[in-house]
Design an enzyme around this catalytic site. Structure first.
Site, PDB file in Angstrom:
ATOM      1  N   ARG A 246       6.619   0.501   7.676  1.00 46.41           N
ATOM      2  CA  ARG A 246       6.059   0.911   6.374  1.00 46.41           C
ATOM      3  C   ARG A 246       4.723   1.608   6.560  1.00 46.41           C
ATOM      4  O   ARG A 246       4.393   2.559   5.845  1.00 46.41           O
ATOM      5  CB  ARG A 246       5.927  -0.281   5.432  1.00 46.41           C
ATOM      6  CG  ARG A 246       5.476   0.151   4.032  1.00 46.41           C
ATOM      7  CD  ARG A 246       5.481  -0.981   3.048  1.00 46.41           C
ATOM      8  NE  ARG A 246       4.546  -2.022   3.431  1.00 46.41           N
ATOM      9  CZ  ARG A 246       4.479  -3.223   2.863  1.00 46.41           C
ATOM     10  NH1 ARG A 246       5.312  -3.523   1.876  1.00 46.41           N
ATOM     11  NH2 ARG A 246       3.607  -4.113   3.274  1.00 46.41           N
TER      12      ARG A 246
ATOM     13  N   LYS B 114       1.308   2.542   0.641  1.00 47.77           N
ATOM     14  CA  LYS B 114       0.418   1.374   0.551  1.00 47.77           C
ATOM     15  C   LYS B 114      -1.017   1.867   0.709  1.00 47.77           C
ATOM     16  O   LYS B 114      -1.635   1.775   1.773  1.00 47.77           O
ATOM     17  CB  LYS B 114       0.803   0.315   1.592  1.00 47.77           C
ATOM     18  CG  LYS B 114       0.268  -1.073   1.220  1.00 47.77           C
ATOM     19  CD  LYS B 114       1.048  -2.161   1.907  1.00 47.77           C
ATOM     20  CE  LYS B 114       0.412  -3.529   1.742  1.00 47.77           C
ATOM     21  NZ  LYS B 114       0.192  -3.943   0.362  1.00 47.77           N
TER      22      LYS B 114
HETATM   23  N1  PDD Z   1       0.175  -6.568  -1.236  1.00 45.40           N
HETATM   24  N2  PDD Z   1       3.595  -4.654  -4.479  1.00 45.40           N
HETATM   25  C1  PDD Z   1       2.286  -4.395  -4.313  1.00 45.40           C
HETATM   26  C2  PDD Z   1       1.605  -3.475  -5.266  1.00 45.40           C
HETATM   27  C3  PDD Z   1       1.573  -4.998  -3.257  1.00 45.40           C
HETATM   28  O1  PDD Z   1       0.260  -4.733  -3.079  1.00 45.40           O
HETATM   29  C4  PDD Z   1       2.249  -5.903  -2.390  1.00 45.40           C
HETATM   30  C5  PDD Z   1       1.561  -6.599  -1.250  1.00 45.40           C
HETATM   31  C6  PDD Z   1       3.610  -6.147  -2.614  1.00 45.40           C
HETATM   32  C7  PDD Z   1       4.408  -7.058  -1.722  1.00 45.40           C
HETATM   33  O2  PDD Z   1       4.633  -6.448  -0.474  1.00 45.40           O
HETATM   34  P1  PDD Z   1       4.873  -7.292   0.857  1.00 45.40           P
HETATM   35  O3  PDD Z   1       6.014  -8.192   0.593  1.00 45.40           O
HETATM   36  O4  PDD Z   1       5.172  -6.263   1.860  1.00 45.40           O
HETATM   37  O5  PDD Z   1       3.603  -8.054   1.157  1.00 45.40           O
HETATM   38  C8  PDD Z   1       4.252  -5.497  -3.652  1.00 45.40           C
HETATM   39  C9  PDD Z   1      -0.596  -7.118  -0.155  1.00 45.40           C
HETATM   40  C10 PDD Z   1      -0.191  -8.478   0.256  1.00 45.40           C
HETATM   41  C11 PDD Z   1      -2.066  -6.969  -0.481  1.00 45.40           C
HETATM   42  O6  PDD Z   1      -2.404  -5.995  -1.134  1.00 45.40           O
HETATM   43  O7  PDD Z   1      -2.881  -7.811  -0.069  1.00 45.40           O
END
Ligand code: PDD
Length: 287
Positions: A51, A146
């Site tokens: 990712r 991200k």
């Molecule tokens: N955030 N959606 C958003 C907007 C996020 O910021 C995150 C994770 C997720 C979940 O993604 P994952 O399962 O890959 O952690 C969904 C991280 C944890 C953060 O910003 O700290």
């Protein structure tokens, strides 16, 4: 001592320095990952790095380092226990503020980590169900990247906190997208529903694992549109993220979901996560 990684050097956090002209600071021109490590073992590490590569490609930052080595070393230098690792790559700095950028510029690579509880060894009973509110999704349209541009996420999270909730579920064009740092699921009659992948949501690594585990264990799911009524009518609502796995949401906008307790399908899914973690830690899984 808190050791961080910055542009090739492991050093105490108090000594690490980034330029005031760094584009991550000036423009939020950077991307990141948050990856849990348990006893030095990365949880879904490869998927997180994939990712990261997607985010880097999307914003045209060109770098590929030995991420495994860097993160393993960082965790080791910080004692090697249970850690949440933060990795950020910004476009870098050319000594002035300018909207324009040169694709050849050297990025700033920063990583740090902080201790976390091991939610899997703690077990299902230790998971605290949460309350959520629903708010408008005012973010841009590339939520699959991200990006560190998280101002609207933190503003609506703060709004949730001020209303006694701990997550804000966002709605765009009448449909639920995701939380401020989590993906969203509703359960009806033992079927999991979650918004389909698009540029309106982040492709969560935990979301991917929820669906993989559902597939493996014969739990039905659909990636589909969810509206506000369907959310409030659900038997169960969950959110997911890397350091929290799946968390039951028992109240939304003051309305009780189901019977107001963590639901049976959530408990089953959380147990599947515990089993997955156990397999990983005993060296029988590949994360
Ligand atoms: N955030 N959606 C958003 C907007 C996020 O910021 C995150 C994770 C997720 C979940 O993604 P994952 O399962 O890959 O952690 C969904 C991280 C944890 C953060 O910003 O700290």
């Amino acid at each position: 001592m808190n050791i961080v990684y910055l542009n090739g050097v492991f050093q105490p956090a108090s000594e690490a320095r980034i330029s005031v002209f760094d584009r991550g600071f000036l423009f939020g021109d950077s991307v990141y990952e948050v990856i849990p490590f348990y006893q030095g073992v990365g949880f879904r590490l490869e998927a997180h790095l994939e990712r990261l590569r997607h985010s880097l490609r999307a914003v045209r930052i060109h770098t590929e380092l030995d991420w495994h080595d860097i993160l393993q070393e960082l965790v080791a230098q910080n004692g090697g226990g249970n850690m949440s690792v933060y990795l950020q790559v910004s476009r870098g700095d050319v000594g002035e503020r300018s909207h324009d950028f040169d694709e050849a510029m050297a990025p700033t690579v920063f990583a740090c980590c902080q201790p976390i509880a091991n939610i899997y060894t703690a077990g299902t009973a230790k998971v605290q169900p949460i309350k959520a509110i629903v708010t408008a999704d005012v973010r841009g349209h590339r939520c699959d990247i991200k990006s560190t541009c998280l101002q609207s996420n933190i503003m609506v999270l703060q709004q949730a906190r001020s209303q006694g909730a701990s997550e804000a579920l966002q709605v765009r064009d009448g449909l639920l997208t995701e939380g401020t740092s989590s993906n969203l699921y509703v359960v009806r009659q033992n079927v999991i529903y979650t918004p389909k992948l698009s540029s309106e949501i982040l492709g969560g690594i935990t979301r991917q694992l929820v669906l993989e585990l559902a597939d493996e264990h014969g739990i039905q799911y659909q990636e589909t549109d969810i509206d506000y009524e369907q959310l409030l009518d659900a038997d169960e609502v969950w959110i997911s993220s890397s350091t929290r796995a799946v968390v039951p949401v028992v109240e939304v906008d003051g309305e009780i979901i189901g019977d107001g307790e963590p639901g049976p399908l959530w408990a089953k899914m959380f147990q599947l996560f515990i089993d997955f973690h156990h397999t990983l830690m005993t060296g029988r899984g590949d994360g």
